[in-house]
Design a protein around this motif. Structure first.
Motif, PDB file in Angstrom:
ATOM      1  N   THR A 309       0.823  -1.207   0.000  1.00  0.00           N
ATOM      2  CA  THR A 309       0.000   0.000   0.000  1.00  0.00           C
ATOM      3  C   THR A 309       0.860   1.261   0.000  1.00  0.00           C
ATOM      4  OG1 THR A 309      -0.091   0.006   2.421  1.00  0.00           O
ATOM      5  CG2 THR A 309      -1.864  -1.145   1.253  1.00  0.00           C
ATOM      6  N   GLY A 310       2.146   1.086   0.237  1.00  0.00           N
ATOM      7  CA  GLY A 310       3.032   2.240   0.348  1.00  0.00           C
ATOM      8  C   GLY A 310       3.640   2.634  -0.980  1.00  0.00           C
ATOM      9  N   GLY A 311       3.601   3.914  -1.289  1.00  0.00           N
ATOM     10  CA  GLY A 311       4.339   4.443  -2.427  1.00  0.00           C
ATOM     11  C   GLY A 311       5.657   4.989  -1.916  1.00  0.00           C
ATOM     12  N   GLY A 312       5.597   6.210  -1.371  1.00  0.00           N
ATOM     13  CA  GLY A 312       6.788   6.826  -0.787  1.00  0.00           C
ATOM     14  C   GLY A 312       7.330   6.037   0.391  1.00  0.00           C
ATOM     15  N   ALA A 313       6.427   5.455   1.195  1.00  0.00           N
ATOM     16  CA  ALA A 313       6.875   4.678   2.358  1.00  0.00           C
ATOM     17  C   ALA A 313       7.626   3.421   1.917  1.00  0.00           C
ATOM     18  CB  ALA A 313       5.676   4.292   3.223  1.00  0.00           C
ATOM     19  N   MET A 314       7.129   2.776   0.877  1.00  0.00           N
ATOM     20  CA  MET A 314       7.818   1.592   0.350  1.00  0.00           C
ATOM     21  C   MET A 314       9.206   1.953  -0.154  1.00  0.00           C
ATOM     22  SD  MET A 314       6.736  -0.734  -2.936  1.00  0.00           S
ATOM     23  CE  MET A 314       7.730  -2.119  -3.493  1.00  0.00           C
ATOM     24  N   LEU A 315       9.300   3.068  -0.894  1.00  0.00           N
ATOM     25  CA  LEU A 315      10.586   3.487  -1.450  1.00  0.00           C
ATOM     26  C   LEU A 315      11.580   3.829  -0.344  1.00  0.00           C
ATOM     27  CD1 LEU A 315       9.342   5.651  -4.447  1.00  0.00           C
ATOM     28  CD2 LEU A 315      10.537   3.456  -4.581  1.00  0.00           C
ATOM     29  N   GLU A 316      11.121   4.545   0.681  1.00  0.00           N
ATOM     30  CA  GLU A 316      12.039   4.904   1.771  1.00  0.00           C
ATOM     31  C   GLU A 316      12.482   3.663   2.543  1.00  0.00           C
ATOM     32  OE1 GLU A 316      11.336   8.224   4.229  1.00  0.00           O
ATOM     33  OE2 GLU A 316      10.603   9.510   2.600  1.00  0.00           O
ATOM     34  N   PHE A 317      11.573   2.716   2.717  1.00  0.00           N
ATOM     35  CA  PHE A 317      11.928   1.468   3.391  1.00  0.00           C
ATOM     36  C   PHE A 317      12.986   0.722   2.582  1.00  0.00           C
ATOM     37  CE2 PHE A 317      11.658  -2.879   4.782  1.00  0.00           C
ATOM     38  CZ  PHE A 317      11.257  -2.827   6.104  1.00  0.00           C
ATOM     39  N   LEU A 318      12.770   0.609   1.273  1.00  0.00           N
ATOM     40  CA  LEU A 318      13.716  -0.105   0.418  1.00  0.00           C
ATOM     41  C   LEU A 318      15.032   0.650   0.254  1.00  0.00           C
ATOM     42  CD1 LEU A 318      11.326  -1.456  -2.358  1.00  0.00           C
ATOM     43  CD2 LEU A 318      12.331  -2.726  -0.447  1.00  0.00           C
ATOM     44  N   ALA A 319      14.998   1.957   0.509  1.00  0.00           N
ATOM     45  CA  ALA A 319      16.244   2.738   0.476  1.00  0.00           C
ATOM     46  C   ALA A 319      17.037   2.586   1.770  1.00  0.00           C
ATOM     47  CB  ALA A 319      15.934   4.217   0.229  1.00  0.00           C
ATOM     48  N   GLY A 320      16.486   1.835   2.706  1.00  0.00           N
ATOM     49  CA  GLY A 320      17.181   1.593   3.973  1.00  0.00           C
ATOM     50  C   GLY A 320      16.969   2.665   5.016  1.00  0.00           C
ATOM     51  N   LYS A 321      15.997   3.542   4.775  1.00  0.00           N
ATOM     52  CA  LYS A 321      15.745   4.623   5.721  1.00  0.00           C
ATOM     53  C   LYS A 321      14.829   4.151   6.856  1.00  0.00           C
ATOM     54  CE  LYS A 321      16.210   8.238   2.190  1.00  0.00           C
ATOM     55  NZ  LYS A 321      15.552   9.367   1.494  1.00  0.00           N
ATOM     56  N   THR A 322      14.924   4.818   7.993  1.00  0.00           N
ATOM     57  CA  THR A 322      14.054   4.542   9.128  1.00  0.00           C
ATOM     58  C   THR A 322      12.774   5.351   8.973  1.00  0.00           C
ATOM     59  OG1 THR A 322      15.942   4.149  10.584  1.00  0.00           O
ATOM     60  CG2 THR A 322      13.834   4.639  11.638  1.00  0.00           C
ATOM     61  N   LEU A 323      11.638   4.683   8.968  1.00  0.00           N
ATOM     62  CA  LEU A 323      10.358   5.377   8.839  1.00  0.00           C
ATOM     63  C   LEU A 323       9.915   5.892  10.205  1.00  0.00           C
ATOM     64  CD1 LEU A 323       8.337   3.047   6.426  1.00  0.00           C
ATOM     65  CD2 LEU A 323      10.158   4.675   5.918  1.00  0.00           C
ATOM     66  N   PRO A 324       9.572   7.179  10.315  1.00  0.00           N
ATOM     67  CA  PRO A 324       9.182   7.738  11.618  1.00  0.00           C
ATOM     68  C   PRO A 324       8.059   6.969  12.313  1.00  0.00           C
ATOM     69  CG  PRO A 324       9.516   9.506  10.039  1.00  0.00           C
ATOM     70  CD  PRO A 324       9.611   8.220   9.262  1.00  0.00           C
ATOM     71  N   GLY A 325       7.073   6.519  11.542  1.00  0.00           N
ATOM     72  CA  GLY A 325       5.966   5.794  12.148  1.00  0.00           C
ATOM     73  C   GLY A 325       6.380   4.452  12.718  1.00  0.00           C
ATOM     74  N   ILE A 326       7.306   3.771  12.045  1.00  0.00           N
ATOM     75  CA  ILE A 326       7.793   2.480  12.535  1.00  0.00           C
ATOM     76  C   ILE A 326       8.681   2.688  13.752  1.00  0.00           C
ATOM     77  CG2 ILE A 326       8.999   0.368  11.895  1.00  0.00           C
ATOM     78  CD1 ILE A 326       6.362   1.043  10.330  1.00  0.00           C
ATOM     79  N   GLU A 327       9.525   3.714  13.682  1.00  0.00           N
ATOM     80  CA  GLU A 327      10.390   4.031  14.819  1.00  0.00           C
ATOM     81  C   GLU A 327       9.557   4.363  16.056  1.00  0.00           C
ATOM     82  OE1 GLU A 327      14.367   6.739  15.645  1.00  0.00           O
ATOM     83  OE2 GLU A 327      12.814   7.541  14.328  1.00  0.00           O
ATOM     84  N   ALA A 328       8.454   5.097  15.850  1.00  0.00           N
ATOM     85  CA  ALA A 328       7.590   5.461  16.977  1.00  0.00           C
ATOM     86  C   ALA A 328       6.986   4.221  17.628  1.00  0.00           C
ATOM     87  CB  ALA A 328       6.483   6.404  16.494  1.00  0.00           C
ATOM     88  N   LEU A 329       6.584   3.246  16.824  1.00  0.00           N
ATOM     89  CA  LEU A 329       6.032   2.014  17.379  1.00  0.00           C
ATOM     90  C   LEU A 329       7.111   1.210  18.102  1.00  0.00           C
ATOM     91  CD1 LEU A 329       3.738   0.825  14.446  1.00  0.00           C
ATOM     92  CD2 LEU A 329       2.987   1.741  16.642  1.00  0.00           C
ATOM     93  N   ASN A 330       8.297   1.181  17.537  1.00  0.00           N
ATOM     94  CA  ASN A 330       9.399   0.432  18.156  1.00  0.00           C
ATOM     95  C   ASN A 330       9.834   1.035  19.490  1.00  0.00           C
ATOM     96  OD1 ASN A 330       9.683  -1.611  16.234  1.00  0.00           O
ATOM     97  ND2 ASN A 330      11.016  -0.374  14.939  1.00  0.00           N
ATOM     98  N   SER A 331       9.695   2.349  19.603  1.00  0.00           N
ATOM     99  CA  SER A 331      10.161   3.030  20.822  1.00  0.00           C
ATOM    100  C   SER A 331       9.053   3.244  21.854  1.00  0.00           C
ATOM    101  CB  SER A 331      10.795   4.378  20.465  1.00  0.00           C
ATOM    102  OG  SER A 331       9.854   5.227  19.832  1.00  0.00           O
ATOM    103  N   SER A 332       7.831   2.813  21.531  1.00  0.00           N
ATOM    104  CA  SER A 332       6.716   2.996  22.455  1.00  0.00           C
ATOM    105  C   SER A 332       6.955   2.223  23.743  1.00  0.00           C
ATOM    106  CB  SER A 332       5.412   2.517  21.815  1.00  0.00           C
ATOM    107  OG  SER A 332       4.343   2.585  22.739  1.00  0.00           O
ATOM    108  N   ARG A 333       6.825   2.894  24.875  1.00  0.00           N
ATOM    109  CA  ARG A 333       7.088   2.261  26.169  1.00  0.00           C
ATOM    110  C   ARG A 333       5.867   2.292  27.100  1.00  0.00           C
ATOM    111  NH1 ARG A 333      10.317   0.541  23.529  1.00  0.00           N
ATOM    112  NH2 ARG A 333      12.601   0.652  23.599  1.00  0.00           N
ATOM    113  N   LEU A 334       4.752   2.797  26.591  1.00  0.00           N
ATOM    114  CA  LEU A 334       3.557   2.905  27.445  1.00  0.00           C
ATOM    115  C   LEU A 334       2.813   1.584  27.530  1.00  0.00           C
ATOM    116  CD1 LEU A 334       2.237   6.395  26.273  1.00  0.00           C
ATOM    117  CD2 LEU A 334       3.532   5.849  28.332  1.00  0.00           C
TER     118      LEU A 334
END
Length: 334
Positions: A309-334
């Motif tokens: 479903t991702g256009g820009g998100a797919m490209l950034e993921f495949l470029a090896g970049k960290t996606l802010p939304g994924i990072e936020a889920l990974n760092s969630s501590r609540l």
């Protein structure tokens, strides 16, 4: 990252960041695929007796505009879920309603600004947060990043599937792995080409990119189309070379058409590659709005193993970049 399957759901009001950014023509939704992709998570939550607050966006409005209103998806959602939905044109909810659908978040400047007060307002609407919008997870917006710092945050089933499927390409590909990159926007696609060249056996480059790339600076396993049809499609020589690379592939990832496929004069390159991908029998992953539109036009989309479903998100993921939304889920501590 915690799955929604791990969330304490019964009796809770769950805010779900959905992907309802669907194409609209003349006031009608013309492709409900993105809505369908959220249904697994929404039905799971409803089966667990949760109340839902659905938030999303359509398009890129700069101010409130009825042509971009999420009221356009309300009836479709009601039909899919077989339940009534309360539509809210302000950042409020009906606390008695089992399902609330909030108006297009981009009608408020605070969404794209990732404004803290706006994030707090969103968070006040529920008890838990679920991100089911991979396509916007490369955006540091309030409904993607800000809210996840204020509530226990979980990943929806489709978002997890996106990460798993795209992660396979970068971390554990079946070989030979062939990547096909087309379309335009060199500044977006070039990092993808370089990163995929590190993991793919071959990277095929067509579309407008064939005229924009410096072939001499690319890795040896990158093959750029060398002939064209009126600068709007790849030529027969390139099609033949690309076919020979695609045929033995065991895994293929594709983002971007080979030409201006909307025009019958320039459809051949994209059509021929689509047929070659299917004929190869390789495990296929595609993404990007134009690529998906082309495959729909050819009646081949159902023969693709995974459609991102991702256009820009797919490209950034495949470029090896960290996606802010994924990072936020990974760092969630609540």
């Amino acid at each position: 990252m915690k799955s929604v399957a791990q969330a304490p759901i019964p009796g809770k009001r769950i805010i779900v960041r959905c992907d309802f950014d669907v194409p609209v023509e003349n006031g009608k939704v013309v492709d409900a695929s993105r809505i369908k992709n959220t249904l697994g998570t929404l039905r799971f939550l409803l089966d667990q007796e949760a109340k839902l607050v659905l938030i999303s966006h359509i398009g890129r409005p700069k101010k409130p505009d009825k042509d971009f209103s999420l009221v356009l998806v309300k009836k479709i959602l009601e039909d899919f879920l077989e339940r009534e939905i309360a539509f809210q044109d302000k950042l409020t909810i009906d606390r008695e309603a089992p399902i609330n659908l909030v108006e297009n978040l981009r009608f408020w400047p605070g969404e794209e600004e990732n404004n803290q007060d706006f994030s707090k307002k969103l968070a006040s609407l529920g008890d838990l947060y679920v991100n089911e919008c991979f396509a916007a997870s490369h955006r540091a917006h309030a409904s993607i990043v800000g809210i996840s710092k204020l509530l226990p945050a979980f990943a929806g089933f489709n978002l997890i599937k996106e990460i798993e499927e795209l992660g396979k390409i970068l971390q554990n590909p079946v070989r030979p792995l062939v990547a096909i990159i087309g379309g335009a926007k060199l500044e977006t696609k070039l990092p993808v080409i370089y990163n995929l060249a590190k993991v793919a056996d071959k990277v095929l480059v067509g579309g407008r990119l064939m005229f924009e790339t410096d072939r001499r600076s690319l890795p040896e396993n990158v093959v750029v189309a060398h002939d064209d049809v009126g600068t709007k499609d790849i030529g027969e020589g390139s099609i033949q070379i690309f076919r020979e690379v695609i045929f033995p592939a065991k895994m293929i990832v594709w983002n971007g058409p080979m030409g201006v496929f909307e025009d019958p004069k320039y459809i051949n390159g994209t059509r021929q590659l689509a047929n070659s991908v299917i004929a190869s029998g390789a495990y296929s992953v595609v993404g990007g709005g134009d690529t998906i539109s082309a495959l729909n036009k050819f009646g081949l989309i159902d023969k693709i193993d995974f459609v991102s479903t991702g256009g820009g998100a797919m490209l950034e993921f495949l470029a090896g970049k960290t996606l802010p939304g994924i990072e936020a889920l990974n760092s969630s501590r609540l």
